[in-house]
Scaffold this active site. Structure first.
Site, PDB file in Angstrom:
ATOM      1  CG  HIS A 160       8.581   4.240 -10.598  1.00 37.67           C
ATOM      2  ND1 HIS A 160       8.086   5.239  -9.783  1.00 37.67           N
ATOM      3  CD2 HIS A 160       7.486   3.554 -11.043  1.00 37.67           C
ATOM      4  CE1 HIS A 160       6.759   5.179  -9.745  1.00 37.67           C
ATOM      5  NE2 HIS A 160       6.374   4.163 -10.495  1.00 37.67           N
TER       6      HIS A 160
ATOM      7  CG  ASP B 253      10.753   7.117  -9.351  1.00 33.90           C
ATOM      8  OD1 ASP B 253      10.521   7.164 -10.569  1.00 33.90           O
ATOM      9  OD2 ASP B 253       9.928   6.707  -8.518  1.00 33.90           O
TER      10      ASP B 253
ATOM     11  CB  SER C 192       3.446   3.669  -8.906  1.00 36.56           C
ATOM     12  OG  SER C 192       3.610   4.348 -10.132  1.00 36.56           O
TER      13      SER C 192
END
Length: 425
Positions: A366, A334, A232
């Site tokens: 995600h 995501d 991320s």
């Protein structure tokens, strides 16, 4: 386009962390010698024993006081930074909604979190808060395989957290799973906003990588087999660190404490690589434009901290040629960072001569790849891909590490399904 990053740490020492550990056998022998010192007088034996015990008590007392003082300082700092952050956030409804969703999400995954937290604090495999630099939060955690024979491949992991709530402890589950497969993991902490901006985060990540490259052999890691992993926001920070280091090495940059050549590969999980495309997207999801631009040091810095833009810059062509192999992973569902980010970055890397691979996972969100799937137990496709790449680089890898053990379930399926529905990510 100007793509060079000023070396903010040039005037500071490169290594300010803990000294590498001494031999466990030597430490045990020294402890045993102190415990076995004679109690009766004669040759000063009794005096020596009392002095050793007294000195040990003073050391423990001093260590405890230091820990209490550091905890108090960090609590004060956290409170102050929280108040600063709340002033940035204001009373917008989006971030409040996201925060409430995060609370529900955390509650539903709590059965797994409790087990991971217990492992993090009580496992002998975890060496927490090794100091790697002078700045606040310049710490890293080490996850050391139980098999200590020979030097192990190493993963340097930069965790996510929207550049605001990142913490080295978020990598505990990944560290555990990789350590079970004979891979030593270093989870690098870094300053978050508002304690630092993106330049500080990249600087911290670079110093953490330097510490790993220069000291990991003392902990049983192989300095010739180091892999960089980011997830991320951590994938973005790690990619920026990698590219800025490559640009520095390809030009007339200052001498550095680590080299791109020391990294075997980079794994980017659910990362964002073009900030210019993400400003409006994040604003709609509660990371308001004003906050995001403050994190990224203003709108004028977005290109400098966008890995995709840097790769496309003709002036950085020689730097791109220095990059290690790059593996990108992304779920197609995501919504926090669209999979188009990894797809576009992959295309740019290939078009400019870098070695890159892209893995897309249908229907994954995600957090599925990094959190829900590992908590679910069973086969973990992402983990298998990473482990396969790492162990394929070592023809001498033992069969026990090639045979991936089946992880047990940590959270009931119905709670995972509910968590997926309320997830703010």
């Amino acid at each position: 386009m100007q793509v060079e990053l000023a070396d903010r740490a040039a005037a500071r020492p490169s290594e300010t962390g803990e000294a590498p550990p001494s031999s466990p056998a030597a430490a045990a022998a020294a402890s045993a010698a102190a415990e076995d010192a004679p109690l009766l007088p004669g040759g000063g034996g009794g005096v020596r024993r009392r002095v050793v015990v007294s000195e040990r008590f003073r050391q423990r007392s001093g260590s405890f006081r230091r820990e209490v003082r550091r905890a108090a300082e960090e609590t004060y700092l956290l409170t102050r930074l929280t108040l600063i952050l709340l002033r940035y956030l204001g009373i917008g409804y989006r971030w409040i909604r996201q925060f409430l969703a995060l609370c529900c999400y955390t509650f539903l995954l709590m059965p797994g979190f409790i087990q991971v937290v217990y492992y993090y604090f009580f496992s002998s495999q975890v060496c927490r808060s090794v100091v790697y630099g002078e700045q606040p939060r310049n710490r890293l955690d080490l996850y050391i395989p139980t098999d200590r024979t020979g030097l192990k491949p190493v993963v340097a992991f930069v965790t996510g957290g929207a550049w605001i709530i990142g913490y080295k402890g978020w990598g505990a589950l990944l560290g555990r799973r990789l350590a079970e497969r004979g891979i030593l993991v270093a989870c690098i902490d870094y300053r978050n906003f508002p304690q630092g901006t993106i330049g500080d985060m990249v600087e911290d990540a670079s110093q953490g990588i330097a510490f790993v490259c220069n000291n990991i052999a003392s902990y049983g890691g192989d300095p010739e087999r180091i892999y960089l992993v980011g997830q991320s926001a951590g994938a973005h920070i790690a990619a920026c660190t990698l590219l800025h280091q490559a640009i520095k090495e390809s030009g007339e940059g200052d001498a550095s404490t680590w080299s791109i050549a020391q990294l075997k590969a980079y794994f980017g999980i659910s990362g964002g690589y073009n900030l210019l495309n993400l400003v409006d997207h994040f604003h709609k999801r509660g990371l308001y434009r004003s906050i995001f631009l403050s994190i990224m040091e203003g709108e004028e810095s977005l290109q400098k901290f966008s890995p995709l833009v840097m790769v496309k810059d003709p002036a950085a062509r020689s730097a791109v040629s220095l990059l290690p192999r790059i593996f990108l992973f992304h779920g197609t569902s995501d919504y926090s960072i669209p999979s188009a980010e990894s797809e576009a970055f992959f295309d740019a890397l290939q078009q400019n001569g870098a070695k890159a691979d892209l893995f897309l996972y249908d229907g994954k969100t995600h957090t599925d790849l990094f959190l829900q799937d590992p908590l679910r137990g069973g086969r973990d496709k992402l983990l298998e891909e990473i482990v396969t790449v790492i162990h394929n680089d070592n023809p001498d890898t033992s069969a026990q590490h090639l045979a991936v053990p089946v992880a047990r379930r940590l959270v009931p399926e119905f709670m995972l399904m509910l968590a997926g529905r309320v997830s703010p990510f």
